[in-house]
Design a protein around this motif. Structure first.
Motif, PDB file in Angstrom:
ATOM      1  N   THR A 190      36.683  32.664  43.443  1.00 24.77           N
ATOM      2  CA  THR A 190      37.157  34.579  43.293  1.00 24.77           C
ATOM      3  C   THR A 190      38.611  33.859  44.093  1.00 24.77           C
ATOM      4  O   THR A 190      39.012  35.011  44.440  1.00 24.77           O
ATOM      5  CB  THR A 190      36.693  35.413  43.911  1.00 24.77           C
TER       6      THR A 190
ATOM      7  N   HIS B  37      37.817  38.298  36.640  1.00 22.89           N
ATOM      8  CA  HIS B  37      37.333  39.029  37.818  1.00 22.89           C
ATOM      9  C   HIS B  37      36.109  38.810  36.693  1.00 22.89           C
ATOM     10  O   HIS B  37      34.823  38.890  36.545  1.00 22.89           O
ATOM     11  CB  HIS B  37      37.658  40.410  37.366  1.00 22.89           C
TER      12      HIS B  37
ATOM     13  N   VAL C 288      33.762  35.512  36.364  1.00 17.53           N
ATOM     14  CA  VAL C 288      32.944  34.847  37.687  1.00 17.53           C
ATOM     15  C   VAL C 288      31.916  36.255  37.641  1.00 17.53           C
ATOM     16  O   VAL C 288      30.170  36.372  37.720  1.00 17.53           O
ATOM     17  CB  VAL C 288      33.609  36.013  39.109  1.00 17.53           C
TER      18      VAL C 288
END
Length: 201
Positions: free
Chosen positions: A148, A162, A165
């Motif tokens: 992150t 994003h 993850v």
């Protein structure tokens, strides 16, 4: 490697990622021509070393070899997603098989994924096995806070990061749930979770 191979008490080897230092170059996988700052042959050298262990070897990726490759301290030498794809194609080319001379068959999310989530089949690095009434499970949870920390420089891509993850973490959670379900069904004594990152970053 020689000392581990010579130890009769060793029956399996586990490597929890970071196959090079945090200030070393990545491989520039999938980028042609390779970046001048990269080290294209590094992963193949480590793969060769892993294959020298006589017992089965389990490997789960660390941040240094993929999530952090965008960082200047790693010489901005690789695209995180391409580095991860390269790791999978080399170290997990035979999903469900360990590395090492004596291969062992293990469960892998590449084959034993939840049919409601077929995209989980990409996570060949997530494996599970049982020894002496204990379930062992690996999940790809790397450093830099589970990927992150924002990718930087030429590799900055917030949307792709994003998505990466979110998809991987959801798959990891489903794989952990499968491990605990297996443990419950088999009345296992314990579950050992193997991952690279510090969970309390």
């Amino acid at each position: 490697i020689d000392s581990v191979n010579a130890d009769p008490k060793v029956s399996l080897v586990i490597h929890v990622g970071d196959i090079h230092g945090g200030s070393s170059a990545c491989t520039s996988a999938g980028i042609l021509p390779p970046l001048a700052t990269s080290n294209p042959g590094w992963n193949q050298g480590i793969y060769y070393q892993f294959q020298q262990f006589k017992d089965p070897l389990i490997y789960t990726p660390g941040d240094n070899e993929w999530t952090d490759c965008h960082k200047s301290k790693e010489k901005s030498s690789g695209d995180p997603l391409k580095e991860l794809a390269s790791i999978r194609s080399l170290f997990f080319a035979k999903p469900g098989h360990t590395l090492g001379v004596k291969e062992r068959i293990v469960h892998t999310q590449a084959k034993d994924f939840d049919s409601n989530y077929p995209a989980d089949a990409q996570f060949a690095e997530n494996v599970m096995w049982e020894d002496s009434g204990v379930v062992f499970v690996t999940v790809n949870v790397p450093g830099s806070n589970n990927d992150t920390v924002p990718w930087s420089g030429a590799f900055a891509n917030p949307a792709a990061q994003h998505q990466e993850v979110a998809d991987r973490t959801a798959a990891d959670m489903r794989w952990l749930q499968a491990a605990f379900a297996e443990a419950k069904e088999d009345h296992a004594k314990a579950v050992v979770i193997i991952q690279q990152a510090d969970m309390w970053d």
